[in-house]
Design an enzyme around this catalytic site. Structure first.
Site, PDB file in Angstrom:
ATOM      1  N   GLY A 187      39.537  32.383  45.694  1.00  0.00           N
ATOM      2  CA  GLY A 187      40.576  31.515  45.149  1.00  0.00           C
ATOM      3  C   GLY A 187      41.952  32.128  45.288  1.00  0.00           C
ATOM      4  N   ASN A 188      42.049  33.455  45.139  1.00  0.00           N
ATOM      5  CA  ASN A 188      43.332  34.127  45.280  1.00  0.00           C
ATOM      6  C   ASN A 188      43.758  34.261  46.733  1.00  0.00           C
ATOM      7  OD1 ASN A 188      43.692  34.468  42.538  1.00  0.00           O
ATOM      8  ND2 ASN A 188      42.632  36.422  42.486  1.00  0.00           N
ATOM      9  N   LYS A 219      34.597  33.979  33.364  1.00  0.00           N
ATOM     10  CA  LYS A 219      35.138  33.464  34.623  1.00  0.00           C
ATOM     11  C   LYS A 219      36.576  32.985  34.437  1.00  0.00           C
ATOM     12  CE  LYS A 219      34.871  32.266  38.943  1.00  0.00           C
ATOM     13  NZ  LYS A 219      34.796  33.290  39.986  1.00  0.00           N
ATOM     14  N   LYS A 224      31.751  32.128  42.548  1.00  0.00           N
ATOM     15  CA  LYS A 224      31.693  31.728  43.956  1.00  0.00           C
ATOM     16  C   LYS A 224      31.013  32.757  44.837  1.00  0.00           C
ATOM     17  CE  LYS A 224      34.878  33.088  46.143  1.00  0.00           C
ATOM     18  NZ  LYS A 224      35.144  34.383  46.811  1.00  0.00           N
ATOM     19  N   LYS A 259      32.412  40.484  43.764  1.00  0.00           N
ATOM     20  CA  LYS A 259      32.283  40.542  45.220  1.00  0.00           C
ATOM     21  C   LYS A 259      31.353  41.677  45.638  1.00  0.00           C
ATOM     22  CE  LYS A 259      36.720  38.409  46.171  1.00  0.00           C
ATOM     23  NZ  LYS A 259      36.750  37.771  44.840  1.00  0.00           N
TER      24      LYS A 259
END
Length: 324
Positions: free
Chosen positions: A9-10, A122, A208, A266
């Site tokens: 998203g970033n 989140k 995600k 991640k």
């Protein structure tokens, strides 16, 4: 190869940027240009984050009465369509005309008893000063946690258990399509208690990266790329001792601690994928996607690596540095 590319998203909306359609489209154009060389020689599936976009829609929805506001699962579906549309358009502008593109609204099953519902983690939406966050907490009952030197809203983030649209995703790949799916971690759903065949939406946002790792495993991807606004996985981030990891294995990577709100998911997702499949994952900057496919940039994670290889940091104008 079959490559799953997860756009953070970033990466699509950088920290501090205005959440306008124009800014998002410009970032998506950069993403499309980075992915186009990969699509020329490989099958690609694109996933993406949606935290800032869901937060924006939630703020827009605050104009409604509380009982009329749309729940997070529907907002998630809206962002899948919105971001998927822009990705399709910008990819179509740089890929050959005959390459088919498809965005799939993707429902993902979660467990209603997941402990994530008891501890929201989140991040969604923009950043706020402490005073602004306090006011919104009083007005709307939103939960906030610190994100760097700012504050952001947090919501439940249950673990993804099953992706419902796997078959149409596979069918599209078999026809040579570039598939955009599982946006924002997918639309959170679960079966209603006592009703085995009644699927309902859930007020949550699925991570995600974990969903992308699940998708990559289930479609037997050869490579999972987690693209973000950082050039690699760093130890000692924010300190003079920072070091960028180039190549390593999941076991060595798990010896370090990474922030839960940014790099932690991640690293966890990449290690899950590598451990479950024996294949390769990479974490790095959006612009470095082609180089990550060649295992030249970012952080490359594989069970075949016996230890850690570090990037060498070189100075760049302005007094900063970047790993090479």
């Amino acid at each position: 190869m079959r490559v799953v590319i997860a756009l953070g998203g970033n990466a699509l909306l950088k920290r501090g940027e205005p959440m306008t359609a124009e800014v998002q489209r410009q970032n998506i154009k950069i993403a499309a240009e980075a992915m186009a060389p990969i699509a020329a020689g490989h099958q690609i599936v694109v996933t993406h984050g949606n935290g800032p976009q869901v937060g924006l829609l939630a703020l827009q929805g605050s104009a409604y009465k509380p009982e009329e506001a749309y729940p997070l699962d529907i907002l998630g579906a809206e962002t899948e369509g919105m971001i998927g549309y822009m990705l399709e358009q910008e990819l179509g502008n740089v890929l050959p005309f005959e390459v088919p593109l498809a965005t799939i609204l993707t429902m993902v099953e979660v467990d209603g008893n997941d402990p994530g519902f008891q501890n929201p983690t989140k991040f969604v939406g923009p950043v706020y000063d402490a005073s602004e966050a306090g006011e919104l907490h009083q007005q709307k009952g939103w939960v906030f946690k610190q994100d760097g030197n700012k504050w952001r809203r947090v919501v439940a983030s249950p673990i993804p258990r099953r992706i419902f649209e796997l078959r149409p995703i596979q069918w599209l790949l078999d026809k040579g399509a570039v598939v955009i799916c599982a946006g924002g971690g997918g639309i959170p759903t679960m079966y209603e208690r006592g009703k085995e065949r009644t699927l309902i939406g859930v007020e949550a946002v699925i991570d995600k990266d974990l969903c992308s790792a699940l998708l990559a495993r289930d479609i037997e991807a050869d490579l999972l790329i987690l693209a973000t606004d950082a050039e690699a996985v760093f130890t000692g981030w924010g300190t003079p001792e920072r070091k960028a990891i180039f190549k390593t294995n999941p076991q060595r990577l798990s010896e370090f601690s990474f922030p839960a709100g940014s790099m932690g998911p991640k690293v966890e997702a990449a290690c899950h994928f590598v451990n479950a499949t024996g294949r390769v994952a990479a974490i790095g900057a959006l612009a470095d996607i082609p180089a990550m496919v060649r295992a030249e940039r970012g952080t490359i994670i594989s069970s075949s690596f016996s230890d850690i290889t570090w990037h060498v940091e070189v100075p760049i104008p302005g007094g900063a540095s970047r790993p090479v």
